[in-house]
Design a protein around this motif. Structure first.
Motif, short mmCIF file in Angstrom:
data_model
loop_
_atom_site.label_atom_id
_atom_site.label_comp_id
_atom_site.label_asym_id
_atom_site.label_seq_id
_atom_site.Cartn_x
_atom_site.Cartn_y
_atom_site.Cartn_z
N SER A 281 0.69 -1.53 -0.11
CA SER A 281 -0.36 -0.27 0.07
C SER A 281 1.25 1.28 -0.15
CB SER A 281 -1.54 -0.20 1.33
OG SER A 281 -1.78 1.11 1.44
N ASP A 282 0.14 2.34 0.06
CA ASP A 282 1.32 4.05 -0.25
C ASP A 282 0.82 4.01 0.84
OD1 ASP A 282 -1.89 4.39 -0.72
OD2 ASP A 282 -0.62 6.26 -2.33
N LEU A 283 0.11 3.11 2.03
CA LEU A 283 -0.30 3.76 3.45
C LEU A 283 0.49 3.79 4.15
CD1 LEU A 283 -2.86 3.97 5.68
CD2 LEU A 283 -2.26 1.74 5.80
N ASN A 284 1.19 4.53 5.43
CA ASN A 284 2.52 4.90 5.57
C ASN A 284 2.53 3.16 6.59
OD1 ASN A 284 1.64 5.04 9.10
ND2 ASN A 284 0.36 6.32 8.02
N LYS A 285 3.46 3.06 7.18
CA LYS A 285 4.72 2.15 7.67
C LYS A 285 4.02 1.41 8.31
CE LYS A 285 9.41 -0.08 8.91
NZ LYS A 285 10.20 0.77 9.33
N GLN A 286 3.43 2.41 9.25
CA GLN A 286 3.44 2.47 11.24
C GLN A 286 1.56 1.77 11.31
OE1 GLN A 286 4.46 5.03 9.82
NE2 GLN A 286 6.63 4.31 10.72
N GLU A 287 1.09 2.43 9.89
CA GLU A 287 -0.70 1.54 10.09
C GLU A 287 -0.25 0.58 9.00
OE1 GLU A 287 -3.69 5.19 10.08
OE2 GLU A 287 -1.92 5.38 8.55
N LEU A 288 0.57 0.36 8.15
CA LEU A 288 0.20 -0.39 7.29
C LEU A 288 0.89 -2.42 8.33
CD1 LEU A 288 0.22 -2.32 4.76
CD2 LEU A 288 2.43 -2.34 4.02
N GLU A 289 2.01 -2.08 9.44
CA GLU A 289 2.09 -3.08 10.51
C GLU A 289 1.80 -3.50 10.89
OE1 GLU A 289 6.03 -1.45 11.39
OE2 GLU A 289 7.30 -2.03 10.22
N ALA A 290 0.32 -2.08 11.59
CA ALA A 290 -0.51 -2.33 12.47
C ALA A 290 -1.83 -3.62 11.79
CB ALA A 290 -1.36 -1.38 12.87
#
Length: 246
Positions: free
Chosen positions: A229-238
């Motif tokens: 995703s182009d979502l930020n790393k922290q939210e993608l890891e969550a």
């Protein structure tokens, strides 16, 4: 008078000649032989074409800092001697070592190629408006849709309450096989979760990025998971941790 090289001797000097590592006198001798010998000239042309092809087309992956330090340490250990010929042998050996390392690093690993594939599939799904074959927020609709289309059962979850609603799924093609791609929404961002069957051992979360997209990978129950995703790393890891915890 400088003696002329024979073909066997010339072959030994073609690589350093190509890399401009020879002293002036030796370079002139090689050049003189190539001007007269069609076979050696053809061999040199092949080496040059290979050299140019690697530089132009091979992807570049920088060496890890520890490897760079080891290479530099090895180069510093090479002690120059008084004879130019004696000096050249270790110098060429060190140069060959560095060149070999760079060639090794230029060859993408299996994991690198997988990352490129999933990012390309993610981009295609957005550009070609083929994000979903089955459009549903109901995991009991999406999961059965894959039955008979692939030879494994991908886990399907909905995380709407946590802000990551399931929006559908589709078939995709990764590593020469059909795989499941599940689509989730986070604010204005799309997450593609690729589920790929394999027999590797379970592995924890690993985060990386390719071409401006974040990728979170893990392995569980004979399946590889790749969230892109182009979502930020922290939210993608969550998001990844929510899938893993199920």
């Amino acid at each position: 008078m400088t003696s002329e090289l024979n073909c066997n001797d010339c072959a030994d000097w073609l690589h350093p000649y190509l890399d401009n590592e020879l002293e002036t006198e030796m370079a002139a001798r090689v050049n003189m032989h190539l001007a007269k010998c069609a076979n050696c000239k053809a061999r040199f042309a092949e080496l040059q074409a290979l050299h140019d092809g690697i530089r132009q087309h091979a992807p570049y992956y920088p060496a890890p800092e520890l490897m760079q330090q080891r290479i530099m340490s090895r180069l510093k250990q090479q002690k120059p001697a008084f004879s130019s010929r004696q000096w050249f042998a270790p110098a060429f050996s060190a140069a060959a070592l560095a060149a070999s390392v760079m060639l090794y690093l230029a060859v993408p690993t299996s994991q690198d190629m997988l990352m490129d594939e999933v990012v390309s599939s993610h981009v295609r799904s957005l550009q070609e408006q083929h994000l979903m074959d089955v459009v549903s927020t109901d995991k009991h609709t999406v999961k059965p849709w894959f039955a008979g289309k692939i030879d494994f059962s991908p886990p399907v979850y909905d995380f709407a309450e946590q802000g990551y609603p399931l929006i559908g799924g589709r078939l995709d093609y990764i590593r020469h096989q059909n795989v499941a791609a599940l689509s989730y929404h986070r604010n204005k961002h799309i997450i593609n979760l690729f589920v790929i069957p394999n027999n590797a051992a379970d592995a924890g979360v690993h985060a990386t990025s390719r071409r401006g997209f974040n990728i979170v990978s893990w392995q569980k129950n004979n399946m590889a998971f790749e969230a892109v995703s182009d979502l930020n790393k922290q939210e993608l890891e969550a998001f990844a941790q929510m899938v893993i915890s199920q």
